[in-house]
Design an enzyme around this catalytic site. Structure first.
Site, PDB file in Angstrom:
ATOM      1  N   ASN A  42       8.841  -7.403   3.785  1.00  0.00           N
ATOM      2  CA  ASN A  42       8.768  -6.142   3.036  1.00  0.00           C
ATOM      3  C   ASN A  42      10.007  -5.285   3.307  1.00  0.00           C
ATOM      4  OD1 ASN A  42       7.203  -3.017   3.550  1.00  0.00           O
ATOM      5  ND2 ASN A  42       7.585  -3.849   1.540  1.00  0.00           N
ATOM      6  N   GLY A  43      10.511  -4.686   2.221  1.00  0.00           N
ATOM      7  CA  GLY A  43      11.626  -3.736   2.345  1.00  0.00           C
ATOM      8  C   GLY A  43      12.681  -3.971   1.287  1.00  0.00           C
ATOM      9  N   LYS A  84       0.354  -4.644   9.636  1.00  0.00           N
ATOM     10  CA  LYS A  84       1.600  -4.304   8.931  1.00  0.00           C
ATOM     11  C   LYS A  84       2.423  -3.439   9.872  1.00  0.00           C
ATOM     12  CE  LYS A  84       3.336  -2.367   4.550  1.00  0.00           C
ATOM     13  NZ  LYS A  84       3.758  -0.991   4.770  1.00  0.00           N
ATOM     14  N   GLY A 135       7.101  -2.514  -2.978  1.00  0.00           N
ATOM     15  CA  GLY A 135       6.539  -1.170  -2.987  1.00  0.00           C
ATOM     16  C   GLY A 135       7.135  -0.285  -4.054  1.00  0.00           C
ATOM     17  N   GLN A 190      -6.779  -1.132   3.970  1.00  0.00           N
ATOM     18  CA  GLN A 190      -5.902  -0.850   5.110  1.00  0.00           C
ATOM     19  C   GLN A 190      -6.469   0.301   5.941  1.00  0.00           C
ATOM     20  OE1 GLN A 190      -2.005   1.195   5.120  1.00  0.00           O
ATOM     21  NE2 GLN A 190      -1.160  -0.765   5.785  1.00  0.00           N
ATOM     22  N   CYS A 203       3.109   3.300   9.764  1.00  0.00           N
ATOM     23  CA  CYS A 203       3.271   4.620   9.144  1.00  0.00           C
ATOM     24  C   CYS A 203       3.916   5.598  10.139  1.00  0.00           C
ATOM     25  CB  CYS A 203       1.920   5.153   8.676  1.00  0.00           C
ATOM     26  SG  CYS A 203       2.071   6.782   7.936  1.00  0.00           S
ATOM     27  N   PRO A 245       0.856  -1.197   0.000  1.00  0.00           N
ATOM     28  CA  PRO A 245       0.000   0.000   0.000  1.00  0.00           C
ATOM     29  C   PRO A 245       0.885   1.238   0.000  1.00  0.00           C
ATOM     30  CG  PRO A 245       0.026  -1.031   2.188  1.00  0.00           C
ATOM     31  CD  PRO A 245       0.819  -1.923   1.284  1.00  0.00           C
ATOM     32  N   MET A 246       0.604   2.166  -0.898  1.00  0.00           N
ATOM     33  CA  MET A 246       1.382   3.418  -0.931  1.00  0.00           C
ATOM     34  C   MET A 246       0.429   4.582  -1.159  1.00  0.00           C
ATOM     35  SD  MET A 246       4.887   2.444  -2.957  1.00  0.00           S
ATOM     36  CE  MET A 246       4.143   1.438  -4.213  1.00  0.00           C
ATOM     37  N   ALA A 247       0.407   5.493  -0.172  1.00  0.00           N
ATOM     38  CA  ALA A 247      -0.511   6.631  -0.226  1.00  0.00           C
ATOM     39  C   ALA A 247      -0.298   7.432  -1.506  1.00  0.00           C
ATOM     40  CB  ALA A 247      -0.293   7.517   1.000  1.00  0.00           C
TER      41      ALA A 247
HETATM   42  C1  LIG Z   1       4.932   7.171  -1.051  1.00  0.00           C
HETATM   43  C2  LIG Z   1       4.727   6.042  -0.071  1.00  0.00           C
HETATM   44  C3  LIG Z   1       3.481   5.878   0.516  1.00  0.00           C
HETATM   45  C4  LIG Z   1       3.277   4.840   1.430  1.00  0.00           C
HETATM   46  N1  LIG Z   1       2.040   4.660   1.954  1.00  0.00           N
HETATM   47  C5  LIG Z   1       1.813   3.597   2.771  1.00  0.00           C
HETATM   48  C6  LIG Z   1       0.497   3.304   3.239  1.00  0.00           C
HETATM   49  O1  LIG Z   1      -0.493   3.967   2.901  1.00  0.00           O
HETATM   50  N2  LIG Z   1       0.361   2.242   4.080  1.00  0.00           N
HETATM   51  C7  LIG Z   1       1.428   1.458   4.459  1.00  0.00           C
HETATM   52  O2  LIG Z   1       1.269   0.503   5.209  1.00  0.00           O
HETATM   53  N3  LIG Z   1       2.666   1.707   4.010  1.00  0.00           N
HETATM   54  C8  LIG Z   1       2.872   2.734   3.162  1.00  0.00           C
HETATM   55  N4  LIG Z   1       4.113   2.927   2.652  1.00  0.00           N
HETATM   56  C9  LIG Z   1       5.192   1.963   2.964  1.00  0.00           C
HETATM   57  C10 LIG Z   1       5.193   0.839   1.927  1.00  0.00           C
HETATM   58  O3  LIG Z   1       4.014   0.088   1.979  1.00  0.00           O
HETATM   59  C11 LIG Z   1       6.386  -0.106   2.155  1.00  0.00           C
HETATM   60  O4  LIG Z   1       6.285  -0.629   3.445  1.00  0.00           O
HETATM   61  C12 LIG Z   1       7.733   0.619   2.008  1.00  0.00           C
HETATM   62  O5  LIG Z   1       7.759   1.404   0.846  1.00  0.00           O
HETATM   63  C13 LIG Z   1       8.885  -0.400   1.979  1.00  0.00           C
HETATM   64  O6  LIG Z   1       8.783  -1.247   0.868  1.00  0.00           O
HETATM   65  P1  LIG Z   1       9.686  -1.016  -0.454  1.00  0.00           P
HETATM   66  O7  LIG Z   1      11.120  -0.927   0.021  1.00  0.00           O
HETATM   67  O8  LIG Z   1       9.420  -2.212  -1.322  1.00  0.00           O
HETATM   68  O9  LIG Z   1       9.243   0.263  -1.065  1.00  0.00           O
HETATM   69  C14 LIG Z   1       4.351   3.966   1.760  1.00  0.00           C
HETATM   70  C15 LIG Z   1       5.591   4.155   1.171  1.00  0.00           C
HETATM   71  C16 LIG Z   1       5.790   5.172   0.255  1.00  0.00           C
HETATM   72  C17 LIG Z   1       7.151   5.328  -0.387  1.00  0.00           C
END
Ligand SMILES: Cc1cc2nc3c(=O)[nH]c(=O)nc-3n(C[C@H](O)[C@H](O)[C@H](O)COP(=O)(O)O)c2cc1C
Length: 332
Positions: free
Chosen positions: A211-212, A149, A235, A76, A108, A13-15
């Site tokens: 995740n990460g 999460k 993500g 979420q 978050c 999930p990414m806002a």
């Molecule tokens: C722009 C942005 C918005 C995000 N919004 C959320 C969100 O709404 N909910 C959430 O649980 N995590 C959110 N995250 C975190 C991601 O879900 C994820 O945990 C994080 O980017 C690490 O994964 P990655 O390294 O594959 O990007 C957000 C991350 C980014 C960069």
């Protein structure tokens, strides 16, 4: 629970990024992914319900579903009071029946989320009881699978993931996602404590989603097959490289200019189908890096999208004509 199996691949999930059109778009690259809405405030659901039982435009778009083209998909939620979760979940049960699971955000770190005690603030020692109450309230009030999460902990190096794995398992969560950074880490920090988290996978029955920092499918395979995670979540890598969700050839460098143009044109088509706004295209403009000079990218793409049909844009990009033939000069 049908979607819960071995080797699950989640779109994180990414806002402001993982909107419904973007989730549908990602499925074109891998129809088997599991998606989730971005974080939605239970307080805002409660507030909108009180008002007139009619959601604001913003909330309606956050909660928008496509019961055919975007399954399985979770919703979420974030908040800090069990009672607000109860109200939001009862409402979702009645009105938004096509979600496949409910995820509770405990990761978050954004100040306006953590200040009142939501998101990653639920990882503070003083908030453990509240976190537990929230999870049990949600589980009691829904028939859907529930997940949480989390990050590794609220402050480096205070590792609490083990306690929250136990919490999730004890309360009856269906899985837990661990973003391997602390809440006070920036994205510049490499995911940490991975070995510690790997060692926890073997000690619990609850499925753990890693995740990460995952950038392609092959990396995800390592976490499934070598480290026995039930799921992996990707993500940021998806922005600008949706091919990373595909089982083969997901490396960024593998993609030709033609493939990136194809991906961008597909994005425009899906966005058009869902009447998405121009703002929804912004996070994906990097697909055209190297095709349009970086300093002109935003301006040119926005103008192109506002002033030309998808067919015109496609022809122009594939014939590698100068984009300036499509883009009017800025009026100063
Ligand atoms: C722009 C942005 C918005 C995000 N919004 C959320 C969100 O709404 N909910 C959430 O649980 N995590 C959110 N995250 C975190 C991601 O879900 C994820 O945990 C994080 O980017 C690490 O994964 P990655 O390294 O594959 O990007 C957000 C991350 C980014 C960069």
């Amino acid at each position: 629970m049908e979607f819960l199996k071995e080797n699950m691949l989640f779109l994180a999930p990414m806002a402001k990024i993982t909107t419904l059109p973007f989730r549908v778009y990602c499925r074109k690259f891998n129809p088997d992914i599991i998606t989730c809405t971005e974080l939605i405030s239970v307080k805002s659901i409660e507030y909108n319900l009180k008002k007139d039982d009619c959601f604001s435009k913003r909330l309606s778009s956050l909660i928008q579903q496509d019961s055919v083209k975007d399954r399985p998909c979770g919703i979420q939620l974030f908040g800090y009071e069990p009672e607000s979760f109860r109200k939001a979940v009862s409402f979702i049960n009645n009105r938004y029946t096509d979600f496949d699971f409910i995820d509770i955000n405990m990761g978050c770190p954004v100040p306006k989320v953590v200040r009142p005690g939501a998101g990653a603030a639920l990882l503070k020692e003083s908030k453990f009881r509240t976190a537990k109450d929230i999870v049990s309230t949600v589980i009691k009030n829904t028939g859907l699978p529930v997940s949480i999460k989390i990050r590794l902990g609220w402050k480096t190096p205070n590792f609490v993931a083990d306690k929250y794995i136990k919490l999730a398992a004890d309360e009856g969560c269906s899985f837990i996602t661990i973003h391997c950074r602390y809440a006070d880490d920036t994205y510049g920090v490499k995911p940490r404590e991975i070995d510690k988290v790997i060692s926890l996978v073997e000690k619990t029955d609850i499925p753990i989603v890693y995740n990460g920092g995952i950038t392609n499918y092959e990396e995800a395979e390592k976490y499934w097959y070598d480290h026995k995670f039930k799921g992996v979540m990707i993500g940021r890598a998806v922005k600008g490289n949706p091919y990373c969700l595909q089982p083969k050839g997901g490396h960024r460098i593998d993609h030709t200019i033609e493939e990136r143009i194809d991906a961008f044109i597909l994005l425009l088509k899906v966005m058009k189908d869902y009447k998405a706004s121009i703002a929804d295209i912004f996070p994906h403009i990097r697909l055209l890096r190297g095709i349009i000079p970086r300093q002109e990218l935003n301006f040119k793409v926005i103008n192109m999208v506002l002033n030309h049909s998808i067919e015109e844009i496609q022809t122009c990009l594939t014939e590698k004509k100068s984009l300036s033939s499509l883009v009017p000069e800025p009026s100063i």
